[in-house]
Write an enzyme that holds these catalytic residues in place. Structure first.
Site, mmCIF file in Angstrom:
data_model
loop_
_atom_site.group_PDB
_atom_site.id
_atom_site.type_symbol
_atom_site.label_atom_id
_atom_site.label_comp_id
_atom_site.label_asym_id
_atom_site.label_seq_id
_atom_site.Cartn_x
_atom_site.Cartn_y
_atom_site.Cartn_z
ATOM 1 N N LYS A 96 43.442 38.034 48.394
ATOM 2 C CA LYS A 96 43.402 39.465 48.060
ATOM 3 C C LYS A 96 44.513 40.212 48.812
ATOM 4 C CE LYS A 96 38.434 39.091 47.452
ATOM 5 N NZ LYS A 96 37.166 39.188 48.211
ATOM 6 N N GLY A 141 29.978 41.438 43.382
ATOM 7 C CA GLY A 141 28.786 41.756 42.602
ATOM 8 C C GLY A 141 29.200 42.077 41.172
ATOM 9 N N GLU A 190 28.846 31.639 48.637
ATOM 10 C CA GLU A 190 29.111 30.706 47.546
ATOM 11 C C GLU A 190 28.446 29.387 47.903
ATOM 12 O OE1 GLU A 190 30.944 31.359 44.815
ATOM 13 O OE2 GLU A 190 31.611 33.350 45.443
ATOM 14 N N VAL A 198 40.882 42.632 43.648
ATOM 15 C CA VAL A 198 40.855 42.933 45.087
ATOM 16 C C VAL A 198 39.714 43.907 45.364
ATOM 17 C CG1 VAL A 198 42.133 43.845 47.065
ATOM 18 C CG2 VAL A 198 43.365 42.735 45.197
ATOM 19 N N GLY A 255 36.654 43.993 44.522
ATOM 20 C CA GLY A 255 35.677 44.203 43.441
ATOM 21 C C GLY A 255 35.708 45.598 42.854
ATOM 22 N N GLY A 278 21.774 35.411 49.338
ATOM 23 C CA GLY A 278 22.614 35.178 48.152
ATOM 24 C C GLY A 278 24.026 35.705 48.306
ATOM 25 N N VAL A 296 30.390 38.255 36.404
ATOM 26 C CA VAL A 296 31.218 39.430 36.098
ATOM 27 C C VAL A 296 31.306 39.667 34.592
ATOM 28 C CG1 VAL A 296 33.520 40.433 36.365
ATOM 29 C CG2 VAL A 296 32.541 39.095 38.228
ATOM 30 N N ALA A 337 34.010 33.745 25.127
ATOM 31 C CA ALA A 337 34.126 32.297 25.368
ATOM 32 C C ALA A 337 33.381 31.914 26.639
ATOM 33 C CB ALA A 337 35.595 31.904 25.504
ATOM 34 N N ASP A 365 39.797 33.428 50.997
ATOM 35 C CA ASP A 365 39.477 34.414 49.960
ATOM 36 C C ASP A 365 40.150 35.754 50.302
ATOM 37 O OD1 ASP A 365 37.545 35.449 47.724
ATOM 38 O OD2 ASP A 365 37.195 36.782 49.429
HETATM 39 N N1 LIG Z 1 31.321 37.430 41.305
HETATM 40 C C1 LIG Z 1 31.919 38.442 41.912
HETATM 41 O O1 LIG Z 1 31.273 39.239 42.616
HETATM 42 C C2 LIG Z 1 33.396 38.662 41.767
HETATM 43 C C3 LIG Z 1 34.018 39.772 42.404
HETATM 44 C C4 LIG Z 1 35.382 39.994 42.225
HETATM 45 C C5 LIG Z 1 36.124 39.125 41.450
HETATM 46 N N2 LIG Z 1 35.495 38.045 40.863
HETATM 47 C C6 LIG Z 1 36.315 37.141 40.055
HETATM 48 O O2 LIG Z 1 35.840 37.179 38.707
HETATM 49 C C7 LIG Z 1 36.049 35.922 38.102
HETATM 50 C C8 LIG Z 1 34.711 35.417 37.537
HETATM 51 O O3 LIG Z 1 33.768 35.301 38.574
HETATM 52 P P1 LIG Z 1 32.210 35.082 38.263
HETATM 53 O O4 LIG Z 1 31.519 35.270 39.578
HETATM 54 O O5 LIG Z 1 31.802 35.890 37.104
HETATM 55 O O6 LIG Z 1 32.186 33.532 37.893
HETATM 56 P P2 LIG Z 1 31.016 32.724 37.168
HETATM 57 O O7 LIG Z 1 29.721 33.435 37.298
HETATM 58 O O8 LIG Z 1 31.112 31.327 37.631
HETATM 59 O O9 LIG Z 1 31.423 32.785 35.614
HETATM 60 C C9 LIG Z 1 32.488 32.030 35.077
HETATM 61 C C10 LIG Z 1 32.371 32.063 33.575
HETATM 62 O O10 LIG Z 1 33.469 31.363 33.010
HETATM 63 C C11 LIG Z 1 32.979 30.408 32.064
HETATM 64 N N3 LIG Z 1 33.909 29.289 32.035
HETATM 65 C C12 LIG Z 1 34.249 28.448 33.042
HETATM 66 N N4 LIG Z 1 35.168 27.563 32.626
HETATM 67 C C13 LIG Z 1 35.386 27.837 31.325
HETATM 68 C C14 LIG Z 1 36.226 27.271 30.334
HETATM 69 N N5 LIG Z 1 37.018 26.239 30.589
HETATM 70 N N6 LIG Z 1 36.206 27.829 29.094
HETATM 71 C C15 LIG Z 1 35.402 28.883 28.814
HETATM 72 N N7 LIG Z 1 34.607 29.468 29.717
HETATM 73 C C16 LIG Z 1 34.601 28.948 30.952
HETATM 74 C C17 LIG Z 1 31.593 30.038 32.538
HETATM 75 O O11 LIG Z 1 30.852 29.531 31.446
HETATM 76 P P3 LIG Z 1 29.287 29.159 31.593
HETATM 77 O O12 LIG Z 1 28.567 30.481 31.698
HETATM 78 O O13 LIG Z 1 28.981 28.459 30.328
HETATM 79 O O14 LIG Z 1 29.182 28.310 32.816
HETATM 80 C C18 LIG Z 1 31.091 31.389 33.043
HETATM 81 O O15 LIG Z 1 30.577 32.139 31.975
HETATM 82 C C19 LIG Z 1 36.660 35.020 39.188
HETATM 83 O O16 LIG Z 1 38.052 35.056 39.071
HETATM 84 C C20 LIG Z 1 36.220 35.689 40.479
HETATM 85 O O17 LIG Z 1 37.105 35.425 41.561
HETATM 86 C C21 LIG Z 1 34.165 37.799 41.005
#
Ligand SMILES: NC(=O)c1ccc[n+]([C@@H]2O[C@H](COP(=O)([O-])OP(=O)(O)OC[C@H]3O[C@@H](n4cnc5c(N)ncnc54)[C@H](OP(=O)(O)O)[C@@H]3O)[C@@H](O)[C@H]2O)c1
Length: 432
Positions: A207, A304, A192, A134, A136, A189, A16, A45, A203
């Site tokens: 939401k 996504g 999780e 909620v 996305g 894909g 994201v 970060a 999950d």
């Molecule tokens: N993916 C989706 O489709 C989606 C949809 C709706 C909501 N969300 C929400 O969006 C949020 C992020 O999801 P995501 O899928 O983008 O997760 P992700 O791909 O796992 O990305 C997490 C990011 O946070 C970084 N990170 C983790 N721990 C850290 C720390 N202690 N300090 C600094 N950076 C840290 C990671 O660093 P590295 O890159 O170095 O590992 C990575 O860049 C979550 O709350 C998720 O529930 C996601």
């Protein structure tokens, strides 16, 4: 946020976060004209500095210490897309404490700590927006907090998890087993690494807690939401649903009963004519029933990077555009109070029930007696098969979970009942 530009700090740059950085760069012109000033991505970060990042994040902005971002006095607005409760919670609270506005996609944080976060935001006079948490990219938080602010929501019924909706769609359309459909979701894909939070409904529950809190003006937390997943749904249940003109969906349902809120996630049969029954594959949808607006449906991508980032950037633009206006989130005060939750046994549903029974006279009367003794009335019953294969398929009228549970317990002890083979709630009919 008084200067001629807004400086933004991004906590997390994964799926994201990197899509958010991309939109901020690619749509910079639109964002500036809609916000009134340029929005500059000033710090990013991440956890692992050795990972390759895409070109939208210049290496000079990156730090592996998120506190660098939160403590930087030149940052006006923090976007939290790390996920999970810690360290996200401490980082968000510190950002708020130092007067920064926050945009987050973090459903876990909000479904467990909304009151703490909103209290801190009210105190600091900053905004915390969370459209992306909620469904996305599907707008639902803003319509609920703003467009429906003058109405009263009676019920929310949602398909809030794309993975389980994909699995159930494959089971429905190809007759696949749960295991095969889940394997196909993994191949594409959509799952999780550990799919249990999706499959078990947690999950969707997080939401739903966020939506129920907005709809009913009091904080509902994840633990308030009764949860049942889809792992026990069989290809046979799916075929039976089709025979009845139904689909099976994992539904997240929240409703108000007097001053109590009932919230639960479970698989349910619903008529094919219901708008949610036609929501296929990985899409999400929320069906809202409001006292005056009537029935509304919101449909779109629930996950996504690009879709979720679109919702995040929408929140950023709102905060920047409204800078200088009173900052509290519209429903913040309500979220500081906990909701009264209706006891799970009092929640009313209809049920579809399949019993393997002995094939002899008097069985139907004996089964009907068990339902009657617990005040559950039968809407329809039919016998299928004969001899060792005899089954009764029943659908009940609306009665409480406690009444149904007592009926099921008694049925399991009845001599002519060999097995309670299947039971599933029925929703979306004229009755419930
Ligand atoms: N993916 C989706 O489709 C989606 C949809 C709706 C909501 N969300 C929400 O969006 C949020 C992020 O999801 P995501 O899928 O983008 O997760 P992700 O791909 O796992 O990305 C997490 C990011 O946070 C970084 N990170 C983790 N721990 C850290 C720390 N202690 N300090 C600094 N950076 C840290 C990671 O660093 P590295 O890159 O170095 O590992 C990575 O860049 C979550 O709350 C998720 O529930 C996601």
């Amino acid at each position: 946020m008084a200067g001629d530009r807004v400086r933004l700090g991004l906590l997390g740059c994964g799926v994201v976060g990197s899509a958010t950085a991309r939109i901020l760069v690619e749509n910079a012109h639109e964002i500036e004209s809609r916000s009134g000033v340029p929005v500059e991505l000033a710090r990013v970060a991440i956890r692992d500095t050795s990972k390759k990042r895409d070109a939208f994040v210049s290496p000079g902005l990156v730090t592996d210490d998120p506190w660098d971002v939160v403590k930087d006095p030149s940052i006006d607005l923090v976007v939290e897309v790390i996920g999970g409760i810690e360290p996200a919670r401490d980082l968000v609270l510190a950002a708020i404490g130092s007067g920064k506005h926050v945009v987050t996609a973090n459903k876990e944080l909000l479904a467990n700590e909304a009151s703490t976060v909103m209290k801190a935001a009210s105190k600091a006079g900053v905004k915390v927006l969370f459209e992306a948490s909620v469904a996305g990219g599907t707008p639902i938080v803003r319509p609920m907090t703003e467009s429906l602010a003058g109405d009263r929501v009676r019920r929310i019924m949602g398909i809030l998890n794309g993975t389980t909706n994909f699995v159930l769609t494959r089971m429905s359309e190809s007759g696949e087993s749960f295991a095969d459909a889940l394997a196909e979701a993994a191949e594409r894909g959509y799952t999780e690494l550990d799919p249990s939070a999706d499959i078990e409904g947690h999950d969707a529950a997080a939401k739903l807690a966020i939506l129920a809190s907005i709809a009913f003006d009091a904080a509902v937390v994840s633990g308030d939401v009764g949860c049942e997943g889809i792992a026990n749904v069989t290809a046979r249940d799916m075929a039976a649903a089709h025979d009845l003109g139904y689909e099976i969906k994992l539904l997240a349902v929240a409703e108000r009963h007097g001053d109590e809120v009932a919230a639960r996630v479970h698989p349910a049969m619903m008529p094919r004519t219901h708008p949610l029954a036609s929501v296929r594959n990985e899409l999400n949808a929320i069906f809202v029933e409001a006292e005056h607006a009537g029935e509304l449906m919101f449909l779109g991508r629930g996950a996504g990077g690009p879709a979720t980032a679109s919702a995040i950037v929408g929140d950023i633009v709102e905060i920047v555009r409204d800078r200088g206006a009173p900052a509290a989130y519209p429903g913040a005060a309500a979220l500081e109070r906990r909701a009264r939750i209706q006891p799970a046994g009092d929640v009313a549903s209809r049920y579809y029930v399949v019993l393997s029974v002995a094939d002899r006279p008097g069985v139907l009367a004996s089964v009907a007696g068990a339902f009657a003794r617990h005040g559950v009335s039968i809407a329809s019953v039919r016998q299928e098969g004969f001899g060792d294969e005899a089954t009764l398929v029943l659908i009940t009228h609306s009665a409480s979970e406690a009444q149904h549970a007592a009926t099921f317990s008694e049925l399991e002890t009845l001599e002519p009942v060999r097995r309670l083979r299947s039971r599933m709630r029925v929703l979306g009919t004229a009755e419930v």
